[in-house]
Design a protein around this motif. Sequence first.
Motif, PDB file in Angstrom:
ATOM      1  N   UNK A  17      42.472   4.879  39.284  1.00 48.50           N
ATOM      2  CA  UNK A  17      42.222   3.610  38.467  1.00 48.50           C
ATOM      3  C   UNK A  17      41.127   3.889  37.419  1.00 48.50           C
ATOM      4  N   UNK A  18      41.139   2.982  36.627  1.00 45.48           N
ATOM      5  CA  UNK A  18      40.224   2.892  35.329  1.00 45.48           C
ATOM      6  C   UNK A  18      38.933   2.141  36.116  1.00 45.48           C
ATOM      7  N   UNK A  19      37.870   2.796  36.299  1.00 41.64           N
ATOM      8  CA  UNK A  19      36.674   1.977  36.910  1.00 41.64           C
ATOM      9  C   UNK A  19      35.621   1.411  36.040  1.00 41.64           C
ATOM     10  N   UNK A  20      36.160   1.410  34.633  1.00 37.79           N
ATOM     11  CA  UNK A  20      35.176   0.667  33.650  1.00 37.79           C
ATOM     12  C   UNK A  20      35.396  -0.872  33.622  1.00 37.79           C
ATOM     13  N   UNK A  21      34.346  -1.678  33.853  1.00 39.82           N
ATOM     14  CA  UNK A  21      34.618  -3.027  33.864  1.00 39.82           C
ATOM     15  C   UNK A  21      34.854  -3.604  32.466  1.00 39.82           C
ATOM     16  N   UNK A  22      35.725  -4.478  32.245  1.00 43.85           N
ATOM     17  CA  UNK A  22      36.183  -4.952  31.082  1.00 43.85           C
ATOM     18  C   UNK A  22      35.053  -5.806  30.383  1.00 43.85           C
ATOM     19  N   UNK A  23      34.994  -5.703  29.048  1.00 42.64           N
ATOM     20  CA  UNK A  23      33.943  -6.725  28.651  1.00 42.64           C
ATOM     21  C   UNK A  23      34.763  -8.095  28.300  1.00 42.64           C
ATOM     22  N   UNK A  24      33.810  -9.297  28.655  1.00 40.47           N
ATOM     23  CA  UNK A  24      34.609 -10.539  28.701  1.00 40.47           C
ATOM     24  C   UNK A  24      33.326 -11.507  28.065  1.00 40.47           C
ATOM     25  N   UNK A  25      34.082 -12.434  27.403  1.00 40.66           N
ATOM     26  CA  UNK A  25      33.212 -13.430  26.593  1.00 40.66           C
ATOM     27  C   UNK A  25      32.825 -14.450  27.492  1.00 40.66           C
ATOM     28  N   UNK A  26      33.865 -14.708  28.610  1.00 43.05           N
ATOM     29  CA  UNK A  26      33.699 -15.897  29.503  1.00 43.05           C
ATOM     30  C   UNK A  26      33.498 -15.383  31.023  1.00 43.05           C
TER      31      UNK A  26
END
Length: 337
Positions: free
Chosen positions: A85-94
């Motif tokens: 897996x990719x363990x990096x949290x996705x940047x979100x505006x909401x």
Amino acid sequence: MALAETVCESMVIGMCFDTTASNTGNLNGACTLLEKAMGRNLLWMACRHHKFEVLLADVYNVCLGPSTGPEILFFKRFREKWTEMNHTLEARSTSLIIVSDAIKAFIKCQLEVRHSRDDYLEFLLLVAHIVGLQVDVAIRKPGALHRARWMAKAIYALKIELLFTVNKTIFNLTARELQGIQRLNRFIICVYLQSRFSCRLTADAPVNDILLIQRLHDYDDAVLGSTGLKMMLRHSWHMSPELATHDLFSSLLSDKEKTDLVRTIQADREHYHKVLTICVRLKHFFETSNIDSSFLDVLVENWSNTPSFQVAAVFVRNLVCINDSAERGSSVGTTFQ
């Protein structure tokens, strides 16, 4: 008996325990047998953590189906695919889950508290991120996932939703599984969270139970709300008249509500047979704990200046109705046997 050997039998006034039949059985339950062995009444302080573990297990079964065996197979799949897996949290505006300002304020307050276990803090950080609070959180490698551990269920579910977008092909979730995870996480945050982290203090436990019932009743997912209410009904004896006495020392009740409770305790026994049983059990609390109840004859608004109340308040507000310490002690003792 171990208590007699350690010369502390006279100091024991209550029991904190998981609500399994082996503990609470009327005839051969450990609590009943312990009272008989000691020859006197003890306070029954059922562990709120255990009750909430049952609640989360019931809700999980509705959202994702029952799990057989010691481990939850759905979460085991997540753990086994961790290295891919990719363990990096996705940047979100909401935020992923929209919650009220009151819940956000509660989460912020809990993040400032020192917790006895690291997984409590990890859980809070995951929740904070999923509701849109600015926190520094890293997704840790999955560990234990035994189905008896409520914290594992909550942490795994939160991690899966947070990492799903950047790992869709690796997760390979069905539409039902994704919906179930989202449904479970929303319940955990909107209903479960506040009760779970407010249940430690015995003084507030009865009020917190009632607040949980209100949240379950008002929850917009009728099926999960009904599931939770059925669980609370099975454990309704936790709010016994004897333990309702703790509400006298709760900061969550108004003076008027405490005045009404005092009237119940002091009700006329000759005219109210139904109230008589309640009164006797309420008074058992003071007798068992050896607390001076003379402050009940004083107006509630003057309690803070009454010596007997001051002593009683310190005692009750330091009582806990969770058995974390005992479980950790048993674990350490077993490990180093």
